[in-house]
Design a protein around this motif. Sequence first.
Motif, PDB file in Angstrom:
ATOM      1  N   PHE A 181       0.818  -1.217   0.000  1.00  6.67           N
ATOM      2  CA  PHE A 181       0.000   0.000   0.000  1.00  6.67           C
ATOM      3  C   PHE A 181       0.845   1.258   0.000  1.00  6.67           C
ATOM      4  CE2 PHE A 181      -3.880  -2.074   2.256  1.00  6.67           C
ATOM      5  CZ  PHE A 181      -3.979  -2.978   1.208  1.00  6.67           C
ATOM      6  N   GLY A 182       2.122   1.115  -0.198  1.00 10.57           N
ATOM      7  CA  GLY A 182       2.980   2.305  -0.185  1.00 10.57           C
ATOM      8  C   GLY A 182       4.137   2.071   0.752  1.00 10.57           C
ATOM      9  N   CYS A 183       5.344   2.323   0.282  1.00 17.88           N
ATOM     10  CA  CYS A 183       6.531   1.990   1.061  1.00 17.88           C
ATOM     11  C   CYS A 183       7.292   3.240   1.504  1.00 17.88           C
ATOM     12  CB  CYS A 183       7.445   1.071   0.251  1.00 17.88           C
ATOM     13  SG  CYS A 183       6.580  -0.372  -0.397  1.00 17.88           S
ATOM     14  N   GLY A 184       6.729   4.417   1.249  1.00 18.28           N
ATOM     15  CA  GLY A 184       7.380   5.631   1.720  1.00 18.28           C
ATOM     16  C   GLY A 184       8.550   6.066   0.864  1.00 18.28           C
ATOM     17  N   ALA A 185       8.482   5.737  -0.433  1.00 19.92           N
ATOM     18  CA  ALA A 185       9.500   6.207  -1.388  1.00 19.92           C
ATOM     19  C   ALA A 185       8.773   6.484  -2.693  1.00 19.92           C
ATOM     20  CB  ALA A 185      10.571   5.146  -1.584  1.00 19.92           C
ATOM     21  N   THR A 186       9.420   7.198  -3.602  1.00 19.11           N
ATOM     22  CA  THR A 186       8.770   7.444  -4.892  1.00 19.11           C
ATOM     23  C   THR A 186       8.489   6.118  -5.583  1.00 19.11           C
ATOM     24  OG1 THR A 186       9.782   9.612  -5.130  1.00 19.11           O
ATOM     25  CG2 THR A 186       9.030   8.554  -7.151  1.00 19.11           C
ATOM     26  N   HIS A 187       7.251   5.972  -6.046  1.00 20.56           N
ATOM     27  CA  HIS A 187       6.782   4.746  -6.694  1.00 20.56           C
ATOM     28  C   HIS A 187       6.654   5.033  -8.194  1.00 20.56           C
ATOM     29  CE1 HIS A 187       3.934   1.568  -7.835  1.00 20.56           C
ATOM     30  NE2 HIS A 187       4.200   0.957  -6.700  1.00 20.56           N
ATOM     31  N   PRO A 188       6.949   4.034  -9.039  1.00 23.63           N
ATOM     32  CA  PRO A 188       6.851   4.269 -10.487  1.00 23.63           C
ATOM     33  C   PRO A 188       5.501   4.840 -10.938  1.00 23.63           C
ATOM     34  CG  PRO A 188       7.904   2.144 -10.055  1.00 23.63           C
ATOM     35  CD  PRO A 188       7.492   2.695  -8.715  1.00 23.63           C
ATOM     36  N   LEU A 189       4.416   4.486 -10.228  1.00 24.43           N
ATOM     37  CA  LEU A 189       3.096   4.981 -10.654  1.00 24.43           C
ATOM     38  C   LEU A 189       2.975   6.500 -10.499  1.00 24.43           C
ATOM     39  CD1 LEU A 189       0.770   2.184  -9.240  1.00 24.43           C
ATOM     40  CD2 LEU A 189       1.131   2.742 -11.662  1.00 24.43           C
ATOM     41  N   GLU A 190       3.717   7.082  -9.531  1.00 22.09           N
ATOM     42  CA  GLU A 190       3.703   8.540  -9.385  1.00 22.09           C
ATOM     43  C   GLU A 190       4.266   9.194 -10.632  1.00 22.09           C
ATOM     44  OE1 GLU A 190       5.238   9.834  -5.387  1.00 22.09           O
ATOM     45  OE2 GLU A 190       5.314   7.661  -5.093  1.00 22.09           O
ATOM     46  N   ILE A 191       5.311   8.575 -11.178  1.00 23.26           N
ATOM     47  CA  ILE A 191       5.950   9.122 -12.377  1.00 23.26           C
ATOM     48  C   ILE A 191       4.998   9.011 -13.563  1.00 23.26           C
ATOM     49  CG2 ILE A 191       7.963   8.945 -13.905  1.00 23.26           C
ATOM     50  CD1 ILE A 191       9.387   7.488 -11.526  1.00 23.26           C
ATOM     51  N   GLU A 192       4.327   7.862 -13.656  1.00 21.54           N
ATOM     52  CA  GLU A 192       3.413   7.653 -14.789  1.00 21.54           C
ATOM     53  C   GLU A 192       2.245   8.624 -14.760  1.00 21.54           C
ATOM     54  OE1 GLU A 192       2.000   3.919 -16.404  1.00 21.54           O
ATOM     55  OE2 GLU A 192       3.437   2.906 -15.089  1.00 21.54           O
ATOM     56  N   LEU A 193       1.655   8.812 -13.584  1.00 21.45           N
ATOM     57  CA  LEU A 193       0.510   9.733 -13.508  1.00 21.45           C
ATOM     58  C   LEU A 193       0.969  11.167 -13.767  1.00 21.45           C
ATOM     59  CD1 LEU A 193      -2.473  10.250 -13.061  1.00 21.45           C
ATOM     60  CD2 LEU A 193      -2.074  10.289 -10.589  1.00 21.45           C
ATOM     61  N   ALA A 194       2.135  11.517 -13.222  1.00 22.49           N
ATOM     62  CA  ALA A 194       2.662  12.867 -13.457  1.00 22.49           C
ATOM     63  C   ALA A 194       2.921  13.086 -14.939  1.00 22.49           C
ATOM     64  CB  ALA A 194       3.942  13.075 -12.655  1.00 22.49           C
ATOM     65  N   ARG A 195       3.486  12.071 -15.616  1.00 22.88           N
ATOM     66  CA  ARG A 195       3.784  12.226 -17.044  1.00 22.88           C
ATOM     67  C   ARG A 195       2.499  12.469 -17.834  1.00 22.88           C
ATOM     68  NH1 ARG A 195       6.554   7.580 -18.545  1.00 22.88           N
ATOM     69  NH2 ARG A 195       8.565   8.563 -18.269  1.00 22.88           N
ATOM     70  N   LEU A 196       1.456  11.732 -17.482  1.00 22.84           N
ATOM     71  CA  LEU A 196       0.186  11.867 -18.201  1.00 22.84           C
ATOM     72  C   LEU A 196      -0.422  13.254 -17.973  1.00 22.84           C
ATOM     73  CD1 LEU A 196      -1.580  10.191 -20.035  1.00 22.84           C
ATOM     74  CD2 LEU A 196      -2.762   9.307 -18.018  1.00 22.84           C
ATOM     75  N   ILE A 197      -0.389  13.724 -16.734  1.00 29.17           N
ATOM     76  CA  ILE A 197      -0.967  15.036 -16.420  1.00 29.17           C
ATOM     77  C   ILE A 197      -0.155  16.143 -17.115  1.00 29.17           C
ATOM     78  CG2 ILE A 197      -1.401  16.704 -14.574  1.00 29.17           C
ATOM     79  CD1 ILE A 197      -2.078  14.297 -12.755  1.00 29.17           C
ATOM     80  N   CYS A 198       1.176  16.021 -17.074  1.00 28.69           N
ATOM     81  CA  CYS A 198       2.018  17.031 -17.732  1.00 28.69           C
ATOM     82  C   CYS A 198       1.796  17.032 -19.239  1.00 28.69           C
ATOM     83  CB  CYS A 198       3.500  16.785 -17.432  1.00 28.69           C
ATOM     84  SG  CYS A 198       3.933  17.119 -15.714  1.00 28.69           S
ATOM     85  N   SER A 199       1.530  15.868 -19.811  1.00 27.45           N
ATOM     86  CA  SER A 199       1.315  15.823 -21.263  1.00 27.45           C
ATOM     87  C   SER A 199      -0.042  16.425 -21.623  1.00 27.45           C
ATOM     88  CB  SER A 199       1.434  14.389 -21.785  1.00 27.45           C
ATOM     89  OG  SER A 199       0.258  13.659 -21.477  1.00 27.45           O
ATOM     90  N   ALA A 200      -0.992  16.333 -20.709  1.00 24.84           N
ATOM     91  CA  ALA A 200      -2.329  16.894 -20.995  1.00 24.84           C
ATOM     92  C   ALA A 200      -2.341  18.410 -20.846  1.00 24.84           C
ATOM     93  CB  ALA A 200      -3.367  16.269 -20.061  1.00 24.84           C
TER      94      ALA A 200
END
Length: 429
Positions: free
Chosen positions: A83-102
């Motif tokens: 449920f979260g390990c307290g470090a940057t997770h790859p999914l954060e990068i993916e969602l950020a990339r999608l939002i930045c591209s939009a």
Amino acid sequence: MTNNEQLFKTAQQLLVGGVNSPVRAFRAVGGTPILLAKGKGPYVYDTDGKEYVDYVAGYGPAILGHSHEAVVDAVCRTAAEGFGCGATHPLEIELARLICSALPGIERLRFTSSGTEAVMTAIRLARGYTKRRLILKFAGCYHGHSDALLVKSGSGAATLGQPDSAGIPQELTALTMVCPYNDLDSVRQLAERHGADLACIIVEPVVGNMGVILPQPDFLPGLRQICDATGALLLFDEVITGFRLGWQGAQGLFGIRPDLTILGKIIGGGLPVGAVGGPAAIMELLAPLGPVYQAGTLSGNPLAMACGLATITTLQALDPYARLESHTRTLTGALVQLAAEAGLAVNCNQAGSLFSLFFTDQPVRNAQEAEASSRSLFQRYFHSMARQGVLLAPSAFEAAFVSVAHDQHTAERTLTAARHALAACRAVG
Ligand SMILES: *Cc1c(COP(=O)(O)O)cnc(C)c1O
């Protein structure tokens, strides 16, 4: 006693007012709140198993309808891996990339766990960047429940803020100025007097929190111009409108680029998320790169990221915005027609898949005009619709949300119910 009534009695003994967010308590419409046990597609189900056509959409996130298969799958798959390990997770990068591209104005993002937090961060960032103190908001716009933003306008066109809640010292709202929505003149007057100390103007580019209110054509360009002239930052609170009004939100629809964009609701797909984004030159003032502090244990939580990512990816594939708009336009057109047949004066504001039926014969362009609509007629309308299995938010000042899952069948059910509800309003109105 129904199961629902029984449960709400118990809830009141354990949760303050039986709820964890006040609008759910039905104070604006009276009666026992409806407890909802589940949602599927365009429907929600109460604890007695009654089905409703849903126009609440969890107050905005459920643009795909409830428990969309792809979203449920993504959340379950992610949950199986922690449920979260307290470090940057790859999914954060993916969602950020999608939002930045939009959103072309967003080069850097910071995720939070709620819209409230994202707004707090954006305001702190605007003050840190400009090294100024004052902020300006608009009466009736909601930006979460932090002290500086729980502010109402006093009498007069443009005023220094008064606290809108007990527990907020006047000193904490004294730096928040309030203008009426769509009133550029009052913004100009404040900018003339206080422009050199103005850190930002924050606005819902289309309002969803005093019912739906659209910006007049000159309003958002005028705010952009005033910000450029004074050096204040323009903050668009797109917590409702982001990925709701179109792939680029309200800023794409109106062609106005804010300095900072605040997101929430849809980008979490129904799990707790907020975000603030903007150019690197502003965003990189945030810790750890800069002196503006902000943090969060659950920020960027992988379950929330997975939920948001699946929601937005599905939206990207469906590109549903034209269809949502036309479905909603047909629906609101029919509702206005039914009201006319019932001899009731209404005004319907619509932006894409957001709409509000105001019980007034006057146009609604700001909070004052929204408040002039009839709450007692809304109450009757709300309860009649709910009895007939159509659920609206329990306040005249919340938007109705149409989802991708709404179809001809839900529209017919809605209009059949509305015909009775509006006739009942007329009978007592
Ligand atoms: C819902 C909302 C918020 C607050 O978001 P939370 O996640 O409830 O804290 C802020 N701004 C707008 C425009 C909203 O509709």
